[in-house]
Write an enzyme that holds these catalytic residues in place. Structure first.
Site, PDB file in Angstrom:
ATOM      1  CG  ASP A 425      -1.926   1.047   1.447  1.00  0.00           C
ATOM      2  OD1 ASP A 425      -2.699   1.583   0.486  1.00  0.00           O
ATOM      3  OD2 ASP A 425      -1.465   2.378   2.240  1.00  0.00           O
ATOM      4  CD  GLU A 480      -2.676   2.197  -3.009  1.00  0.00           C
ATOM      5  OE1 GLU A 480      -3.714   2.461  -3.272  1.00  0.00           O
ATOM      6  OE2 GLU A 480      -2.235   2.414  -2.514  1.00  0.00           O
TER       7      GLU A 480
END
Length: 823
Positions: A425, A480
């Site tokens: 993330d 990401e």
């Protein structure tokens, strides 16, 4: 991450298409600036090495060079080191793919040198990177020769002791000692044949900082943390987790093989119940995993696994990095879930958050920062160590013990829980000192390789990918990143950072823009196709039309954008579909399928979006009275036979089954032959399948001519307009479509849309139909001619009572077509 789209811009990644310089203009970061779009051929060959450009269009503009169509062979060993590059940094492998990067040779040479030096230093002092990443065998609580040994890194502490239920929270008899590296330790011998600290009892680390104040903190390496459920907003306690052998979960199933292309089901265990409560790992395993498998996904991506004290953070404000979220159960319960997924043939990825940490002090890692300088802390000091938009702390990736902590964290989840990989993330926040805040990435390479680049973070990520693939060669690791940094998804051995995939984050932005701001008649087929194919050469992407980001309250899912309030009252099959519902169901299928088929080398869907879940997600918070009503999934909607949600679910299942059968996601052959803006039709090939998308709201095209590569006979493989998918059944599935040769062989400009063959189809409005080629000499029964899909996700034949005029015309032309093919 839950805040990625609201805080950071998205980038349509630069295309690998052979587009001339005049057709390619720098895009805004969101990809919303109008650009001249390419039409006709995008990829001219089935083979990867026949792509006619090895760099991005932007690089061609900046450096003014012409490049040949041949591509030099490159290393494909993701697990090798870059020692050879250290010796000869003039020949960095990634430059053979993108010569435009050579202008930044000094940057690459510097970070490669830093990476090699860091890895060698680890090997010198810790034996190997793999050994270094087993810090959990040394730090935290571990059993050693008749005692429990507890170690904690807290260099600024003046005194330290361990407290808990076992000593009545009085640490005077359990003082710890400090070594030269700031590591505190204590050996607590067994007593009376029993270990001194009982399994599942509470523990904490107590230390005195420089001003003489004693503070209690949850141990940094704690493997389980809980709070008193009877007290609202009670603080968390660390829990000593060491179950007796009979209570430890024993894995029964081996890891499944790595899929050729990941079809990912993104899920949040806590909100997976149909009831307004927190669901458990075991309930998810027993109730939800079979649904995922039935819809032909091959990978599950679990969110919010690491402990986080604030449920509403969606798991992105982590407090305890080695502990499973106790809301859904124990570590043994999570192992049960993963083992059951493996038994179903599903890989399991973990949403890992190493980009920042919770700002909480009493129950988070931030509490160890007391009195420490940046050089001897988990986090940077001052503003450098604080993310002002996320209200969280930022790691000091240059610190030795921080590297040990984070790398060991990855190995812990792989070794102890048998995860198959990670989705990292917030990578953009890590890669740059500005964290992507107020930064619009235009694609200029100076934005990626400059003083703004956080080389410490780049080195950590490179070490992490090297470690993961060394321990588990079949791991899938996804980044990401909204910036589109070149080389992010190339092997470490080439000078890349080593990720397997990046999320194609510009795609959902494009769909949201169209659904909110454009009438159907204004949709540009060329712009849509460009957005979906606009990615870097040889760097794989996971495409998605919507993830959890678009489902959170304040935003809208695609189903909600399309049908809004009518989803609550007009989804019954017992009444005629309204125009809004009819349009919504048709476009929902088309948008998801086009994204899957054209947007990347993998596909992702968020839990519930496969059947158009009508509600957004709103986690319990003060603003909604701590309500769980919107923090669940209404599975009864898709299970109710008279509701139209079942049609969307059936089509989602069929999409995945189509890839399971034809492997089009893994194919390097991707050819967009037509983007017909006037008629609103997109035609392309992926693998040897031919896809025809008609976005026109009204027009039916009889005898619509589509180009293809291979000659022969084509049949319907998947039809969104089939009855079982809530369509009108306008396309005949038992019809053979024979190709006609186009132009002069070997002279593309004389072909139809640069394709050497063509055939004609019926294309109703708002439908997508896929055609597969029947191999010559392969005799199939009438029942096997069509591969549309039934409610169980199995292949079946489709028999409509009536056929179009075009179908009859094609049947009459069959002898002539066969003669042409024979010639």
């Amino acid at each position: 991450m839950y805040s990625s789209f609201s805080l950071l811009p998205a980038l349509a990644l630069w295309s690998s298409s052979p587009i001339s310089a005049q057709d390619s203009l720098p895009a805004s970061v969101s990809g919303r600036r109008a650009r001249k779009q390419p039409s006709g051929l995008i990829f001219s060959s089935r083979k990867l090495l026949a792509f006619t450009r090895a760099i991005s269009p932007l690089s061609m503009l900046e450096h003014g060079k012409a490049y040949s169509s041949s591509v030099s062979p490159v290393q494909t060993d993701d697990h090798s080191t870059v020692a050879n590059m250290d010796e000869d940094s003039e020949n960095i492998g990634i430059f053979s793919l993108d010569p435009g990067l050579e202008a930044y040779k000094d940057h690459f040479r510097y970070r490669i040198r830093r990476y090699v030096d860091q890895k060698k230093l680890i090997e010198k002092h810790e034996t190997s990177l793999e050994e270094f990443a087993q810090g959990y065998l040394k730090f935290g609580f571990n059993r050693e020769e008749g005692c429990i040994v507890y170690r904690e890194w807290a260099p600024a502490a003046q005194e330290a002791e361990v407290i808990g239920d076992f000593n009545g929270w009085n640490g005077s008899g359990h003082k710890m000692v400090k070594d030269q590296f700031g590591v505190w330790s204590i050996r607590i011998p067994d007593f009376g044949g029993e270990q001194a600290i009982p399994h599942n009892s509470r523990v904490k680390f107590r230390f005195k900082h420089s001003n003489g104040v004693w503070v209690d903190r949850i141990p940094a390496w704690i493997k389980y943390a809980t709070q008193d459920p009877t007290i609202f907003a009670a603080p968390y306690d660390g829990v000593y987790w060491d179950p007796p052998p009979l209570e430890r979960y024993q894995f029964k199933h081996p890891r499944p093989p790595k899929p050729e292309a990941p079809r990912i089901y993104e899920a949040h265990v806590g909100m997976s119940s149909s009831e307004p409560r927190v669901n458990t790992y075991r309930e998810f395993a027993d109730d939800i995993l079979p649904r995922i498998r039935a819809n032909n996904y091959n990978t599950v991506q679990l969110m919010a696994v690491m402990e986080h004290s604030y449920y509403g953070s969606f798991g992105y404000h982590v407090t305890n990095f080695f502990a499973v979220s106790s809301r859904s159960g124990t570590p043994e319960d999570l192992k049960y879930l993963i083992d059951k997924a493996h038994g179903l043939g599903l890989q399991v990825l973990m949403d890992v958050v190493h980009s920042h940490a919770s700002n909480n002090i009493t129950d988070g890692l931030n509490g160890f920062d007391v009195g420490q300088s940046s050089q001897e802390s988990y986090f940077h000091a001052g503003n450098w160590g604080y993310h002002k938009l996320w209200d969280s702390r930022l790691f000091n990736y240059a610190n030795w013990e921080v590297l040990r902590f984070l790398l060991s964290n990855l190995r812990w989840w792989l070794d102890e829980f048998k995860f198959d990989g990670f989705r990292f993330d917030g990578i953009t926040s890590m890669l740059y000192h500005h964290h992507g805040i107020n930064m619009g990435f235009s694609g200029n390479y100076n934005e990626y390789f400059s003083e703004a680049t956080d080389v410490d973070a780049v080195i950590y990520l490179t070490l992490a990918n090297n470690l993961i693939h060394s321990i588990l060669p079949d791991a899938n690791v996804i980044a990401e990143d909204v910036s589109g940094m070149p080389g992010l998804c190339r092997p470490v051995s080439e000078g890349g950072i080593g990720f397997d995939y990046r999320l194609a984050m510009a795609i959902p932005d494009k769909w949201i823009d169209y659904l909110k701001n454009k009438k159907d008649e204004e949709w540009s087929m060329s712009e849509i196709a460009w957005s979906l194919t606009n990615r870097r050469y040889t760097e794989k992407c996971v495409a998605y039309a919507e993830s959890h980001d678009q489902a959170i309250v304040g935003d809208k899912t695609i189903a909600f954008l399309l049908m809004d309030k009518e989803m609550y009252s007009r989804m019954s099959c017992l009444t005629e579909a309204s125009p809004v519902i009819e349009r919504g169901i048709a476009l929902h299928k088309m948008i998801h399928f086009l994204t899957m088929a054209l947007g990347g080398e993998g596909y992702l869907n968020f839990m519930g979006n496969e059947f158009g879940h009508p509600d957004w997600i709103d986690f319990p918070r003060e603003g909604n009275g701590w309500c769980y009503d919107k923090c669940r999934r209404q599975w009864d909607l898709v299970d109710t036979d008279h509701l139209r949600f079942k049609f969307l679910n059936a089509f989602d299942r069929a999409m995945n089954l189509l890839d399971d059968k034809f492997k089009f996601l893994a194919s390097s052959k991707q050819i967009v032959s037509s983007t017909d803006d006037d008629n609103k039709v997109i035609v392309f090939e992926r693998g040897d399948l031919v896809f025809v998308f008609n976005f026109h709201p009204k027009n039916t095209y009889e005898g619509y001519k589509v180009g293809c590569d291979l000659p022969g006979k084509y049949r319907v493989a998947l039809d969104s307009d089939a009855w079982e998918f809530g369509g009108l059944g306008r396309v005949g599935h038992d019809v053979d479509h024979f190709t006609t040769p186009e132009g002069i062989p070997g002279v593309p400009e004389t072909n139809f849309n640069n394709r050497p063959n063509s055939f004609k189809v019926l294309s109703p409005p708002r439908t997508c139909v896929v055609y597969h080629r029947v191999e010559e000499g392969l005799e199939e029964s009438e029942n096997d001619d069509s591969t549309s899909f039934n409610e169980e996700g199995e292949a079946n034949s489709s028999h409509e009572e009536s056929y179009s005029a075009e179908v009859h015309a094609i049947k009459k032309l069959v002898p002539e077509m066969e003669a042409l093919v024979d010639e």
